[in-house]
Structures are given as structure tokens and as C-alpha cells.
Design a protein around this motif. Structure first.
Motif, short mmCIF file in Angstrom:
data_model
loop_
_atom_site.label_atom_id
_atom_site.label_comp_id
_atom_site.label_asym_id
_atom_site.label_seq_id
_atom_site.Cartn_x
_atom_site.Cartn_y
_atom_site.Cartn_z
N HIS A 111 0.83 -1.20 0.00
CA HIS A 111 0.00 0.00 0.00
C HIS A 111 0.87 1.26 0.00
O HIS A 111 1.97 1.27 0.57
CB HIS A 111 -0.91 0.01 1.23
CG HIS A 111 -1.90 -1.10 1.25
ND1 HIS A 111 -2.94 -1.20 0.35
CD2 HIS A 111 -2.01 -2.19 2.06
CE1 HIS A 111 -3.65 -2.29 0.61
NE2 HIS A 111 -3.10 -2.91 1.64
N ASP A 113 -0.56 4.30 1.05
CA ASP A 113 -0.98 5.06 2.21
C ASP A 113 -2.25 4.43 2.80
O ASP A 113 -2.80 3.48 2.25
CB ASP A 113 -1.22 6.54 1.88
CG ASP A 113 -2.22 6.75 0.75
OD1 ASP A 113 -3.02 5.82 0.47
OD2 ASP A 113 -2.22 7.83 0.14
N GLU A 115 -5.90 5.90 5.21
CA GLU A 115 -6.71 7.11 5.30
C GLU A 115 -6.06 8.17 6.17
O GLU A 115 -6.43 9.34 6.11
CB GLU A 115 -8.10 6.76 5.86
CG GLU A 115 -8.95 5.94 4.90
CD GLU A 115 -10.33 5.69 5.46
OE1 GLU A 115 -10.58 6.08 6.62
OE2 GLU A 115 -11.16 5.11 4.74
N CYS A 179 0.25 2.02 -5.62
CA CYS A 179 -0.57 3.04 -6.27
C CYS A 179 0.27 4.28 -6.59
O CYS A 179 1.27 4.57 -5.93
CB CYS A 179 -1.73 3.45 -5.38
SG CYS A 179 -2.90 2.13 -5.05
N THR A 182 -2.75 10.40 -9.49
CA THR A 182 -3.64 11.31 -8.77
C THR A 182 -4.72 10.53 -8.03
O THR A 182 -5.31 9.60 -8.58
CB THR A 182 -4.30 12.29 -9.75
OG1 THR A 182 -3.29 13.02 -10.45
CG2 THR A 182 -5.21 13.27 -9.02
N TYR A 183 -4.99 10.94 -6.82
CA TYR A 183 -6.03 10.28 -6.01
C TYR A 183 -7.39 10.91 -6.31
O TYR A 183 -7.56 12.12 -6.29
CB TYR A 183 -5.72 10.43 -4.52
CG TYR A 183 -6.71 9.73 -3.62
CD1 TYR A 183 -6.72 8.35 -3.53
CD2 TYR A 183 -7.63 10.47 -2.88
CE1 TYR A 183 -7.62 7.70 -2.70
CE2 TYR A 183 -8.54 9.82 -2.04
CZ TYR A 183 -8.53 8.43 -1.96
OH TYR A 183 -9.43 7.80 -1.14
N ASP A 184 -8.36 10.05 -6.61
CA ASP A 184 -9.73 10.49 -6.89
C ASP A 184 -10.57 10.23 -5.64
O ASP A 184 -10.85 9.07 -5.30
CB ASP A 184 -10.28 9.71 -8.09
CG ASP A 184 -11.67 10.17 -8.50
OD1 ASP A 184 -12.34 10.84 -7.69
OD2 ASP A 184 -12.09 9.84 -9.62
N ARG A 185 -10.99 11.29 -4.98
CA ARG A 185 -11.75 11.13 -3.73
C ARG A 185 -13.12 10.49 -3.96
O ARG A 185 -13.65 9.79 -3.08
CB ARG A 185 -11.91 12.48 -3.04
CG ARG A 185 -10.59 13.05 -2.53
CD ARG A 185 -10.81 14.35 -1.76
NE ARG A 185 -9.54 14.87 -1.26
CZ ARG A 185 -8.96 14.48 -0.14
NH1 ARG A 185 -9.55 13.57 0.62
NH2 ARG A 185 -7.81 15.00 0.24
N HIS A 188 -12.25 6.85 -4.46
CA HIS A 188 -11.31 6.36 -3.45
C HIS A 188 -10.23 5.48 -4.08
O HIS A 188 -9.91 4.40 -3.59
CB HIS A 188 -12.04 5.59 -2.35
CG HIS A 188 -13.12 6.37 -1.66
ND1 HIS A 188 -12.83 7.40 -0.79
CD2 HIS A 188 -14.47 6.29 -1.74
CE1 HIS A 188 -13.97 7.91 -0.34
NE2 HIS A 188 -14.98 7.27 -0.91
N SER A 189 -9.68 5.97 -5.19
CA SER A 189 -8.65 5.21 -5.88
C SER A 189 -7.68 6.15 -6.59
O SER A 189 -7.99 7.32 -6.83
CB SER A 189 -9.27 4.25 -6.89
OG SER A 189 -9.93 4.97 -7.92
N TYR A 190 -6.52 5.61 -6.94
CA TYR A 190 -5.53 6.34 -7.71
C TYR A 190 -5.69 6.02 -9.19
O TYR A 190 -6.24 4.97 -9.55
CB TYR A 190 -4.12 5.98 -7.25
CG TYR A 190 -3.75 6.56 -5.90
CD1 TYR A 190 -3.03 7.75 -5.81
CD2 TYR A 190 -4.09 5.92 -4.73
CE1 TYR A 190 -2.68 8.29 -4.58
CE2 TYR A 190 -3.75 6.46 -3.48
CZ TYR A 190 -3.04 7.63 -3.42
OH TYR A 190 -2.70 8.16 -2.21
N ASP A 191 -5.19 6.91 -10.05
CA ASP A 191 -5.38 6.70 -11.49
C ASP A 191 -4.16 6.08 -12.17
O ASP A 191 -4.11 5.99 -13.39
CB ASP A 191 -5.75 8.01 -12.18
CG ASP A 191 -4.64 9.05 -12.13
OD1 ASP A 191 -3.57 8.79 -11.54
OD2 ASP A 191 -4.85 10.16 -12.69
#
Length: 211
Positions: A111, A113, A115, A179, A182-185, A188-191
Motif C-alpha cells: 500500500h 498510504d 486514510e 498506487c 492522482t487520487y480520486d476522492r 477512493h482510488s488512484y489513477d
């Protein structure tokens, strides 16, 4: 990381990772963007593959990683299981794949990170070609690897063969995956994913048995 791990699981079903076709280790651009191999950085010659042994611990001094390894398999969807979320400083190794030191890529996931705080592979994208990775194995021996490629691979045109296939025929290799991008809130995932490739450059017999 889930989407890339799922693609990895599907890819593993379709081919033998130890005998995959070679993918270029040269920097690429576009959807697969290399963090870069600086021109003129000397890399050591590969060490011949050695007897594969299951890993117990992985260390990457350049980014401060010193973490235990847990064996992971495939889940009910055919994806490699990520490390448990309550163990964010643990690295997962695909136990049905290549053992570190043997020919082919041994696959590790971690992982980036949680939360609330960074996880074990938070600094993985800062790894650079030439960096050393040590895999302490269950028999106390140490397989030493050298990073030769770092890529940030976007979701849209993810190529499992380029990400996970062997970079040099007949070599013992590692893949470290986490991952990135960019993190998409909202989802809840990275691109994207960070994929670090390394190859075997040395070994030590039983010197870390007490680690």
C-alpha cells in the motif's frame, strides 16, 4: 491498487511469468512514463539466477523501507490479494509465483498510504535506477537486487505484459507495485500505478539469519 492487481491476476492466468517475453527497460513516454534512468548511470551486470527461496523481509535503504513480507494468493476474483489493511507497513508477495532469486519476476505489492498516514511503499516512486534492494529469505540468505527501471503506468492503457513481464531473458528479477498518480476522492482510488523493476546482482548465504 486494486485494478492493477486484478489485471495482474488475470495476466498470471494467461501466461507463465517466468518465461514472459522481454519488455524494454529503456525509458518510455506517454501512458507508460518512466521516472527515468539518468543517462550515464552505470548498472552492475546481472548475477546468474540462484535457488529460489521464499522471502521473509525486504529492505530498500534509499527510501527507508525495512518491512516484513507476507505470502498472498489470489482472491475469488482472480486478483492477487493486497497486504491486510491493518498491516500497512507489510509487503505482500505472490506465493504461487516466482521465488526471489529464481529466474523470472518475483512479484511484491504494498500500500502507498492509509486514510491517515503513509504506508510501506509511500516512497516507492522516489526510487531510482541503481538503488539496491535486499530480500532476506526464510533460510537466512540474502538476494541482492539493483533497480533498473521505474515506471508510472496510467490506468487507461495499462499493459500487464510490459508491467510484469521479464525485462531480460533468463534473469532473476523483482517487481514492486503500488498506487501512484492522482487520487480520486469520489472513487477512493488512484489513477496510476508505480512499478519498480530490479534484477539480481548478488547473494549472501545465511548472513542475516538473525534479522
Amino acid at each position: 491498487m486494486a485494478w492493477a492487481v486484478l489485471l495482474l491476476g488475470l495476466w498470471l492466468w494467461g501466461r507463465d511469468i517466468a518465461d514472459g517475453t522481454g519488455a524494454s527497460s529503456a525509458p518510455t513516454t506517454g501512458d507508460i512514463a518512466a521516472v527515468g534512468r539518468p543517462l550515464g548511470v552505470p548498472l552492475p551486470p546481472p548475477h546468474d539466477p540462484i535457488t529460489g527461496v521464499a522471502p521473509r523481509r525486504i529492505e530498500i535503504p534509499s527510501i527507508g523501507v525495512a518491512a516484513p513480507v507476507v505470502v498472498r494468493g489470489l482472491d475469488t476474483d482472480g486478483a492477487i490479494e493486497s497486504p491486510p489493511f491493518d498491516q500497512p507497513r507489510t509487503v505482500g508477495w505472490y506465493g504461487d509465483g516466482t521465488e526471489p532469486g529464481a529466474k523470472g519476476p518475483a512479484l511484491f505489492v504494498g500500500h502507498v498510504d492509509t486514510e491517515t498516514r503513509p504506508a510501506v511503499f509511500y516512497g516507492l516512486s522516489a526510487t531510482r535506477p541503481g538503488a539496491k534492494i535486499q530480500v532476506i529469505r526464510v533460510d537466512g540468505s540474502v538476494a541482492e537486487f539493483t533497480v533498473d527501471d521505474v515506471q508510472v503506468i496510467t490506468r487507461e492503457r495499462f499493459d500487464a505484459d510490459k508491467a510484469y513481464g521479464s525485462r531480460g531473458r533468463g534473469r532473476a528479477e523483482l517487481r514492486l507495485i503500488t498506487c501512484g498518480g492522482t487520487y480520486d476522492r469520489s472513487s477512493h482510488s488512484y489513477d496510476a500505478n508505480v512499478v519498480v523493476s530490479a534484477y539480481l546482482t548478488g547473494e549472501k548465504s545465511g548472513t542475516r539469519a538473525g534479522s
